[in-house]
Design a protein around this motif. Structure first.
Motif, mmCIF file in Angstrom:
data_model
loop_
_atom_site.group_PDB
_atom_site.id
_atom_site.type_symbol
_atom_site.label_atom_id
_atom_site.label_comp_id
_atom_site.label_asym_id
_atom_site.label_seq_id
_atom_site.Cartn_x
_atom_site.Cartn_y
_atom_site.Cartn_z
ATOM 1 N N UNK A 1 0.681 -1.349 -0.067
ATOM 2 C CA UNK A 1 0.058 -0.046 0.023
ATOM 3 C C UNK A 1 0.759 1.185 0.186
ATOM 4 N N UNK A 2 2.218 1.155 0.095
ATOM 5 C CA UNK A 2 3.112 2.329 0.132
ATOM 6 C C UNK A 2 2.924 3.121 -1.129
ATOM 7 N N UNK A 3 2.528 2.466 -2.255
ATOM 8 C CA UNK A 3 2.490 3.191 -3.693
ATOM 9 C C UNK A 3 1.155 3.995 -3.665
ATOM 10 N N UNK A 4 0.268 3.959 -2.658
ATOM 11 C CA UNK A 4 -0.885 4.630 -2.588
ATOM 12 C C UNK A 4 -1.113 5.769 -1.744
ATOM 13 N N UNK A 5 -1.622 6.993 -2.109
ATOM 14 C CA UNK A 5 -1.713 8.265 -1.168
ATOM 15 C C UNK A 5 -2.637 7.967 0.005
ATOM 16 N N UNK A 6 -3.913 7.219 -0.329
ATOM 17 C CA UNK A 6 -4.861 7.166 0.677
ATOM 18 C C UNK A 6 -5.272 5.632 0.682
ATOM 19 N N UNK A 7 -5.583 5.240 1.992
ATOM 20 C CA UNK A 7 -5.965 4.036 2.421
ATOM 21 C C UNK A 7 -7.113 3.931 3.154
ATOM 22 N N UNK A 8 -7.658 2.614 3.239
ATOM 23 C CA UNK A 8 -9.019 2.513 4.148
ATOM 24 C C UNK A 8 -8.315 2.181 5.457
ATOM 25 N N UNK A 9 -8.991 2.960 6.639
ATOM 26 C CA UNK A 9 -8.520 2.895 8.069
ATOM 27 C C UNK A 9 -8.854 1.338 8.281
ATOM 28 N N UNK A 10 -9.646 0.584 7.901
ATOM 29 C CA UNK A 10 -10.145 -0.821 8.192
ATOM 30 C C UNK A 10 -9.239 -1.972 7.403
ATOM 31 N N UNK A 11 -8.339 -1.292 6.361
ATOM 32 C CA UNK A 11 -7.527 -2.029 5.545
ATOM 33 C C UNK A 11 -8.086 -2.925 4.589
ATOM 34 N N UNK A 12 -9.129 -2.394 4.173
ATOM 35 C CA UNK A 12 -10.173 -3.586 3.293
ATOM 36 C C UNK A 12 -9.146 -3.858 1.866
ATOM 37 N N UNK A 13 -9.174 -5.084 1.461
ATOM 38 C CA UNK A 13 -8.493 -5.414 0.135
ATOM 39 C C UNK A 13 -8.950 -4.394 -0.857
ATOM 40 N N UNK A 14 -7.954 -4.137 -1.599
ATOM 41 C CA UNK A 14 -8.437 -3.413 -2.867
ATOM 42 C C UNK A 14 -8.836 -1.920 -2.633
#
Length: 92
Positions: A46-59
């Motif tokens: 996920x380091x290549x993405x600027x925004x992530x889900x706080x629940x760390x959902x796949x995709x």
């Protein structure tokens, strides 16, 4: 005699149901471990993405702010992201 046959049949049916549900600890832990590793992305992926889900959902990782397509929570800034986003460059 008929009562003994009925009792034996009930016992056999009941024990077969209980035996079918009996999992060993190693089978359960390996299944749980496989599920956890497939749904929780590591920081390298996920380091290549600027925004992530706080629940760390796949995709659910994205380079633009928005909502997670899986759980509909707001995406948060990724602390592992090293690049700049379009929103960062337009704020200057």
């Amino acid at each position: 005699m008929k009562l003994k046959n009925i009792a034996l049949a009930v016992f056999l049916v009941g024990s077969s149901f209980l035996g079918a549900c009996n999992n060993t600890g190693s089978e359960k832990s390996s299944a749980t471990e496989a599920a956890e590793t497939s749904t929780v992305p590591d920081s390298a992926s996920t380091a290549q993405f600027a925004y992530i889900c706080p629940m760390k959902c796949e995709g659910s990782a994205s380079n633009t702010p928005g909502k997670c397509p899986v759980c509909t929570m707001d995406l948060v800034k990724n602390p592992d992201f090293k690049g700049t986003t379009l929103a960062d460059s337009t704020a200057l």
